[in-house]
Design an enzyme around this catalytic site. Structure first.
Site, mmCIF file in Angstrom:
data_model
loop_
_atom_site.group_PDB
_atom_site.id
_atom_site.type_symbol
_atom_site.label_atom_id
_atom_site.label_comp_id
_atom_site.label_asym_id
_atom_site.label_seq_id
_atom_site.Cartn_x
_atom_site.Cartn_y
_atom_site.Cartn_z
ATOM 1 N N TYR A 1 -14.983 3.739 8.931
ATOM 2 C CA TYR A 1 -13.619 3.827 9.097
ATOM 3 C C TYR A 1 -13.110 4.275 10.433
ATOM 4 C CZ TYR A 1 -8.660 4.903 7.937
ATOM 5 O OH TYR A 1 -7.213 5.249 8.050
ATOM 6 N N ASP B 1 -2.691 -13.403 3.382
ATOM 7 C CA ASP B 1 -3.930 -12.619 3.715
ATOM 8 C C ASP B 1 -3.912 -12.829 5.283
ATOM 9 O OD1 ASP B 1 -6.726 -12.123 4.486
ATOM 10 O OD2 ASP B 1 -7.407 -13.879 3.228
ATOM 11 N N ASP C 1 1.579 -8.684 1.641
ATOM 12 C CA ASP C 1 0.196 -8.272 1.357
ATOM 13 C C ASP C 1 -0.509 -9.422 0.527
ATOM 14 O OD1 ASP C 1 -0.321 -4.940 0.926
ATOM 15 O OD2 ASP C 1 -1.740 -6.356 -0.037
ATOM 16 N N ILE C 2 -1.687 -8.948 0.476
ATOM 17 C CA ILE C 2 -2.491 -9.969 -0.454
ATOM 18 C C ILE C 2 -2.432 -9.795 -1.877
ATOM 19 C CG2 ILE C 2 -4.471 -10.666 0.826
ATOM 20 C CD1 ILE C 2 -5.943 -8.336 0.006
ATOM 21 N N GLY D 1 0.937 -1.194 -0.107
ATOM 22 C CA GLY D 1 0.145 0.118 -0.083
ATOM 23 C C GLY D 1 0.992 1.315 -0.009
ATOM 24 N N GLN D 2 0.205 2.503 -0.067
ATOM 25 C CA GLN D 2 0.739 3.670 -0.056
ATOM 26 C C GLN D 2 1.845 3.758 0.921
ATOM 27 O OE1 GLN D 2 -1.560 7.384 1.288
ATOM 28 N NE2 GLN D 2 -0.124 8.368 0.355
ATOM 29 N N ILE E 1 -1.798 11.220 4.652
ATOM 30 C CA ILE E 1 -0.286 11.289 4.032
ATOM 31 C C ILE E 1 -0.172 11.416 2.604
ATOM 32 C CG2 ILE E 1 1.608 9.579 3.989
ATOM 33 C CD1 ILE E 1 0.405 10.417 6.955
HETATM 34 N N1 LIG Z 1 -2.597 7.075 3.929
HETATM 35 C C1 LIG Z 1 -3.271 7.817 4.812
HETATM 36 O O1 LIG Z 1 -3.508 9.213 4.559
HETATM 37 C C2 LIG Z 1 -3.575 7.320 6.192
HETATM 38 C C3 LIG Z 1 -4.035 8.167 6.992
HETATM 39 C C4 LIG Z 1 -4.384 7.835 8.370
HETATM 40 C C5 LIG Z 1 -4.431 6.306 8.603
HETATM 41 N N2 LIG Z 1 -3.772 5.473 7.669
HETATM 42 C C6 LIG Z 1 -3.634 4.138 8.000
HETATM 43 O O2 LIG Z 1 -2.426 3.689 7.638
HETATM 44 C C7 LIG Z 1 -2.455 2.381 7.410
HETATM 45 C C8 LIG Z 1 -1.839 2.099 6.042
HETATM 46 O O3 LIG Z 1 -2.634 3.041 4.932
HETATM 47 P P1 LIG Z 1 -2.146 3.306 3.224
HETATM 48 O O4 LIG Z 1 -2.726 4.328 2.987
HETATM 49 O O5 LIG Z 1 -0.981 2.566 3.045
HETATM 50 O O6 LIG Z 1 -3.350 2.011 3.044
HETATM 51 P P2 LIG Z 1 -3.512 1.237 1.431
HETATM 52 O O7 LIG Z 1 -4.836 1.356 1.144
HETATM 53 O O8 LIG Z 1 -2.691 2.271 0.462
HETATM 54 O O9 LIG Z 1 -2.729 -0.058 1.697
HETATM 55 C C9 LIG Z 1 -3.277 -1.030 2.585
HETATM 56 C C10 LIG Z 1 -2.670 -2.362 1.923
HETATM 57 O O10 LIG Z 1 -3.340 -3.478 2.848
HETATM 58 C C11 LIG Z 1 -3.642 -4.314 1.802
HETATM 59 N N3 LIG Z 1 -4.518 -5.438 2.402
HETATM 60 C C12 LIG Z 1 -5.870 -5.402 2.319
HETATM 61 N N4 LIG Z 1 -6.535 -6.641 2.975
HETATM 62 C C13 LIG Z 1 -5.527 -7.299 3.293
HETATM 63 C C14 LIG Z 1 -5.389 -8.389 3.897
HETATM 64 N N5 LIG Z 1 -6.630 -9.225 4.174
HETATM 65 N N6 LIG Z 1 -4.076 -9.260 4.123
HETATM 66 C C15 LIG Z 1 -2.871 -8.447 3.720
HETATM 67 N N7 LIG Z 1 -2.823 -7.082 3.189
HETATM 68 C C16 LIG Z 1 -4.249 -6.724 2.998
HETATM 69 C C17 LIG Z 1 -4.020 -3.928 0.594
HETATM 70 O O11 LIG Z 1 -3.634 -4.828 -0.542
HETATM 71 C C18 LIG Z 1 -2.973 -2.692 0.447
HETATM 72 O O12 LIG Z 1 -1.737 -2.993 -0.113
HETATM 73 C C19 LIG Z 1 -4.140 1.902 7.374
HETATM 74 O O13 LIG Z 1 -4.393 1.213 8.695
HETATM 75 C C20 LIG Z 1 -4.700 3.279 7.211
HETATM 76 O O14 LIG Z 1 -5.909 3.141 7.958
HETATM 77 C C21 LIG Z 1 -3.456 5.906 6.381
#
Ligand SMILES: NC(=O)c1ccc[n+]([C@@H]2O[C@H](COP(=O)([O-])OP(=O)(O)OC[C@H]3O[C@@H](n4cnc5c(N)ncnc54)[C@H](O)[C@@H]3O)[C@@H](O)[C@H]2O)c1
Length: 314
Positions: A142, A53, A35-36, A12-13, A172
């Site tokens: 959320y 997963d 990651d999945i 993810g990001q 972020i």
């Molecule tokens: N990006 C932001 O601005 C932001 C802000 C506040 C909090 N967060 C938190 O930070 C964390 C990471 O955020 P992000 O922006 O990288 O999210 P994202 O959606 O970019 O990445 C999440 C990743 O989790 C993976 N995923 C989903 N289900 C899965 C599973 N069952 N098993 C394994 N992997 C799985 C997805 O494939 C994805 O790559 C999250 O908890 C999010 O809530 C992010």
């Protein structure tokens, strides 16, 4: 002591950049990215990558055992805007992944965990500058999952001595991997569009002020809190860097690209943004583990345009 680190949600990001940052910060460590879905080539080449997963306890246990993991960053979740479309699925996913690992850590006392929360724990009744301890009545699924997650983390810390650490991220901003469907994603999309077509139609109102942070600061916060000695109490730390509106961001972009224009067509994400604070107070993080941010709106804008320009011309 060995340093074998697992990142869950590493494609993810934030997870992608976290894994690459940890690779550099701890060159001797074993970095297992999972990651999945497959990650970008740079991630797969620089870490040990496993498809996993995280809702499946046995799969998680196997990876922990296979690599003798002692630190886990739990980054997998469904983000705010996507979650509102499938609320029950989002609740199920976000809680199952966290509770799975908390329950594993109950009997694996050597595990140190990181789990991120969010400004989404606040709600309409929170004052617009949110203190560390304030009203938390989230209005989104959320936010409800993040607030419940915080309560569970504290419960496992108090009752089973699980070493879990949390920060509440603001929105972020980063350039390496696409944002995952959050309400603050406009502050990433705007830079792509500025470079591609010099204009952007924003899905939030021009005066919608929200807390934000550049990725480099988020990575520093995430790894600094984990490098700190064990905390006595669980605190889901607010970490702040900057707060701005879409109009402020357009103004900052115009300093670099004077012809850039912006228009506004608020959609359903505006309702989510309206429930979040405009800024939040991070005194506790600054006092307890010396949190300090580096990037403001202008330095972040320069970095984003520079890196994205390079990325888009390759
Ligand atoms: N990006 C932001 O601005 C932001 C802000 C506040 C909090 N967060 C938190 O930070 C964390 C990471 O955020 P992000 O922006 O990288 O999210 P994202 O959606 O970019 O990445 C999440 C990743 O989790 C993976 N995923 C989903 N289900 C899965 C599973 N069952 N098993 C394994 N992997 C799985 C997805 O494939 C994805 O790559 C999250 O908890 C999010 O809530 C992010």
């Amino acid at each position: 002591m060995n340093n074998n680190i697992l990142i869950i949600g590493a494609s993810g990001q934030i997870g992608t950049e976290l894994a690459l940052y940890l690779r550099k910060r701890y060159p001797e460590a074993q970095i297992v990215a999972s990651d999945i879905k497959e990650g970008i080539p740079e991630l797969v080449e620089n870490t040990t990558f496993e498809l996993l997963d995280a809702t499946d306890t046995d799969q998680v246990l196997n990876i922990l055992k296979k690599y003798n993991i002692n630190t886990v960053y739990i980054m997998a979740a469904m983000l705010s805007a996507v979650a509102e479309k499938v609320p029950m699925k989002a609740w199920d996913l976000n809680m199952t992944i966290l509770l799975n690992i908390l329950n594993i850590a109950k009997t694996h006392s050597d595990l140190k965990l990181f789990w991120p929360s969010s400004i989404a724990v606040f709600g309409k009744t929170t004052p617009k500058n949110a203190k560390q301890y304030t009203i938390t009545e989230p209005n989104t699924v959320y936010g409800i999952s993040k607030l419940s997650g915080e309560r569970w983390c504290e419960y496992f810390k108090n009752n089973y001595n699980v070493d879990i650490r949390t920060i509440r991220y603001p929105g972020i901003i980063s350039w390496k991997v696409a944002a995952g469907g959050g309400t603050t994603d406009y502050a990433v999309d705007i830079f792509y569009k500025a470079l591609e077509q010099n204009n952007y139609e924003c899905f939030l109102r021009k005066d919608s002020k929200l807390p934000m942070m550049y990725m480099d600061d988020a990575l520093k916060a995430t790894t600094d809190i984990m490098a700190h000695k064990e905390f006595k109490n669980y605190i889901p730390y607010n970490v702040a860097a900057m707060s701005f509106t879409p109009e402020d961001l357009a103004h900052a972009i115009r300093k670099e690209r004077p012809d850039f224009s912006i228009s506004y067509a608020p959609d359903s994400r505006q309702q989510i943004a309206d429930t979040w604070p405009a800024s939040f107070d991070d005194d506790y993080a600054r006092q307890d583990w010396n949190w300090n941010h580096q990037f403001d709106i202008d330095s972040m804008t320069k970095e984003m345009l520079f890196h994205l320009n390079k990325k888009m011309t390759i």
